[in-house]
Design a protein around this motif. Structure first.
Motif, PDB file in Angstrom:
ATOM      1  N   TYR A 105      10.841  28.419   5.977  1.00  0.00           N
ATOM      2  CA  TYR A 105       9.905  28.376   4.859  1.00  0.00           C
ATOM      3  C   TYR A 105       8.543  27.818   5.265  1.00  0.00           C
ATOM      4  O   TYR A 105       7.499  28.318   4.833  1.00  0.00           O
ATOM      5  CB  TYR A 105      10.499  27.517   3.748  1.00  0.00           C
ATOM      6  CG  TYR A 105       9.556  27.267   2.591  1.00  0.00           C
ATOM      7  CD1 TYR A 105       9.289  28.273   1.660  1.00  0.00           C
ATOM      8  CD2 TYR A 105       8.919  26.035   2.441  1.00  0.00           C
ATOM      9  CE1 TYR A 105       8.417  28.059   0.606  1.00  0.00           C
ATOM     10  CE2 TYR A 105       8.042  25.815   1.392  1.00  0.00           C
ATOM     11  CZ  TYR A 105       7.797  26.824   0.481  1.00  0.00           C
ATOM     12  OH  TYR A 105       6.936  26.611  -0.552  1.00  0.00           O
ATOM     13  N   GLY A 131       8.992  32.491   5.672  1.00  0.00           N
ATOM     14  CA  GLY A 131       9.057  32.838   4.265  1.00  0.00           C
ATOM     15  C   GLY A 131      10.173  32.086   3.585  1.00  0.00           C
ATOM     16  O   GLY A 131      11.019  31.463   4.236  1.00  0.00           O
ATOM     17  N   ASP A 135      13.378  34.817  -0.839  1.00  0.00           N
ATOM     18  CA  ASP A 135      12.580  36.037  -0.742  1.00  0.00           C
ATOM     19  C   ASP A 135      13.014  36.888   0.450  1.00  0.00           C
ATOM     20  O   ASP A 135      13.122  38.112   0.353  1.00  0.00           O
ATOM     21  CB  ASP A 135      11.089  35.695  -0.598  1.00  0.00           C
ATOM     22  CG  ASP A 135      10.507  35.046  -1.834  1.00  0.00           C
ATOM     23  OD1 ASP A 135      11.020  35.311  -2.942  1.00  0.00           O
ATOM     24  OD2 ASP A 135       9.546  34.270  -1.694  1.00  0.00           O
ATOM     25  N   VAL A 136      13.264  36.220   1.569  1.00  0.00           N
ATOM     26  CA  VAL A 136      13.548  36.939   2.816  1.00  0.00           C
ATOM     27  C   VAL A 136      14.966  37.499   2.842  1.00  0.00           C
ATOM     28  O   VAL A 136      15.181  38.660   3.225  1.00  0.00           O
ATOM     29  CB  VAL A 136      13.320  36.014   4.029  1.00  0.00           C
ATOM     30  CG1 VAL A 136      13.731  36.722   5.321  1.00  0.00           C
ATOM     31  CG2 VAL A 136      11.860  35.574   4.101  1.00  0.00           C
ATOM     32  N   ARG A 139      15.661  40.843   1.250  1.00  0.00           N
ATOM     33  CA  ARG A 139      15.090  41.952   2.029  1.00  0.00           C
ATOM     34  C   ARG A 139      15.977  42.274   3.228  1.00  0.00           C
ATOM     35  O   ARG A 139      16.199  43.452   3.534  1.00  0.00           O
ATOM     36  CB  ARG A 139      13.676  41.590   2.504  1.00  0.00           C
ATOM     37  CG  ARG A 139      12.664  41.412   1.384  1.00  0.00           C
ATOM     38  CD  ARG A 139      11.247  41.592   1.892  1.00  0.00           C
ATOM     39  NE  ARG A 139      10.895  40.647   2.940  1.00  0.00           N
ATOM     40  CZ  ARG A 139      10.310  39.475   2.721  1.00  0.00           C
ATOM     41  NH1 ARG A 139      10.010  39.089   1.476  1.00  0.00           N
ATOM     42  NH2 ARG A 139      10.007  38.676   3.728  1.00  0.00           N
TER      43      ARG A 139
END
Length: 240
Positions: A105, A131, A135-136, A139
């Motif tokens: 992060y 990140g 969020d990561v 993905r």
């Protein structure tokens, strides 16, 4: 490993016996003549010089995880919480076939980690993604499910503790059958079993333990430990 939800604001519980045993055992089980010693020492020294907190895995824990990856024949691993790259260097330097994706992060931590990993000669096998985990990881999950990224054979979770279960659940969706997931710092000097304590970091440990225990995807156990880095422990889970 992030800096705001770990032991950065706490005092370690230390015992001279624990530190002595770690020092004695590692001097024989992983003497300084080993090829990765300089890279590991540099990661700790450079991280300290850059102002990163001293909350990386201990040498014994780092090597234990690396040996688990060797035993499992892991080729692709995931780490949530890079800090200065110390545990990442352990995993890949001990396993030449292993490629690691590690998520951090804090942009400063990620920068330091990339430099330490480059010093270790492992930039081609360690991908540092800067990140937020929440969020990561979704993905990455999309890439795994689309066949664009291999499933992971080992996952090490050592980031912001209130999100332990969120990271675990996402990781389980990306892991291979019989893969191992390790969640660090769940015991927290025994606080996990003191239900008068509502510290979010402690609650995060309880949540992942309780949820993993009833999750049909995995079988799990908590192992307590002592050593130079505190009285603590990890949740270990294996994918069914």
């Amino acid at each position: 490993m992030t800096t705001n939800n770990n032991f950065a604001s706490e005092q370690y519980e230390q015992d001279a016996r624990w530190t002595a045993v770690d020092a004695y055992a590692m001097s024989h089980c992983h003497p300084s003549s080993r090829p990765n010693t300089k890279a590991l020492e540099n990661a700790l020294t450079a991280s300290k010089a850059a102002g990163l907190p001293d909350i990386s895995a201990s040498p014994a824990q780092g090597k234990f995880m690396a040996l688990m990856c060797r035993m499992l024949g892991v080729e692709h691993a995931l780490e949530v919480g890079t800090l200065g790259g110390y545990s990442a260097i352990w995993l890949c330097s001990e396993n030449p076939q292993l490629r690691l994706t590690t998520v951090e992060y804090n942009a400063r931590n990620a920068e330091v980690a990339r430099k330490n990993i480059e010093f270790a000669g492992l930039s081609d096998r360690i991908e540092v993604i800067n990140g937020a985990g929440l969020d990561v990881l979704p993905r990455l999950k999309e890439e795994v499910l689309a066949g664009e990224r291999p499933r992971f054979g080992f996952v090490f979770i050592d980031a912001d503790k209130p999100n332990n279960w969120n990271y675990f659940s996402l990781a389980a969706d990306m892991a291979k059958p019989k893969a191992a997931i390790c969640v660090d710092n769940v015991v927290r000097r025994g606080k996990v079993a003191d239900f008068s304590i509502d510290d979010p970091r402690v609650v995060g440990g309880r949540t992942v333990i309780e949820n993993a225990g009833k999750d049909p995807r995995v079988d799990s156990v908590v192992i307590q430990s002592v050593g130079e880095k505190n009285y603590d422990g990890c949740l270990w889970a294996v994918l069914n």
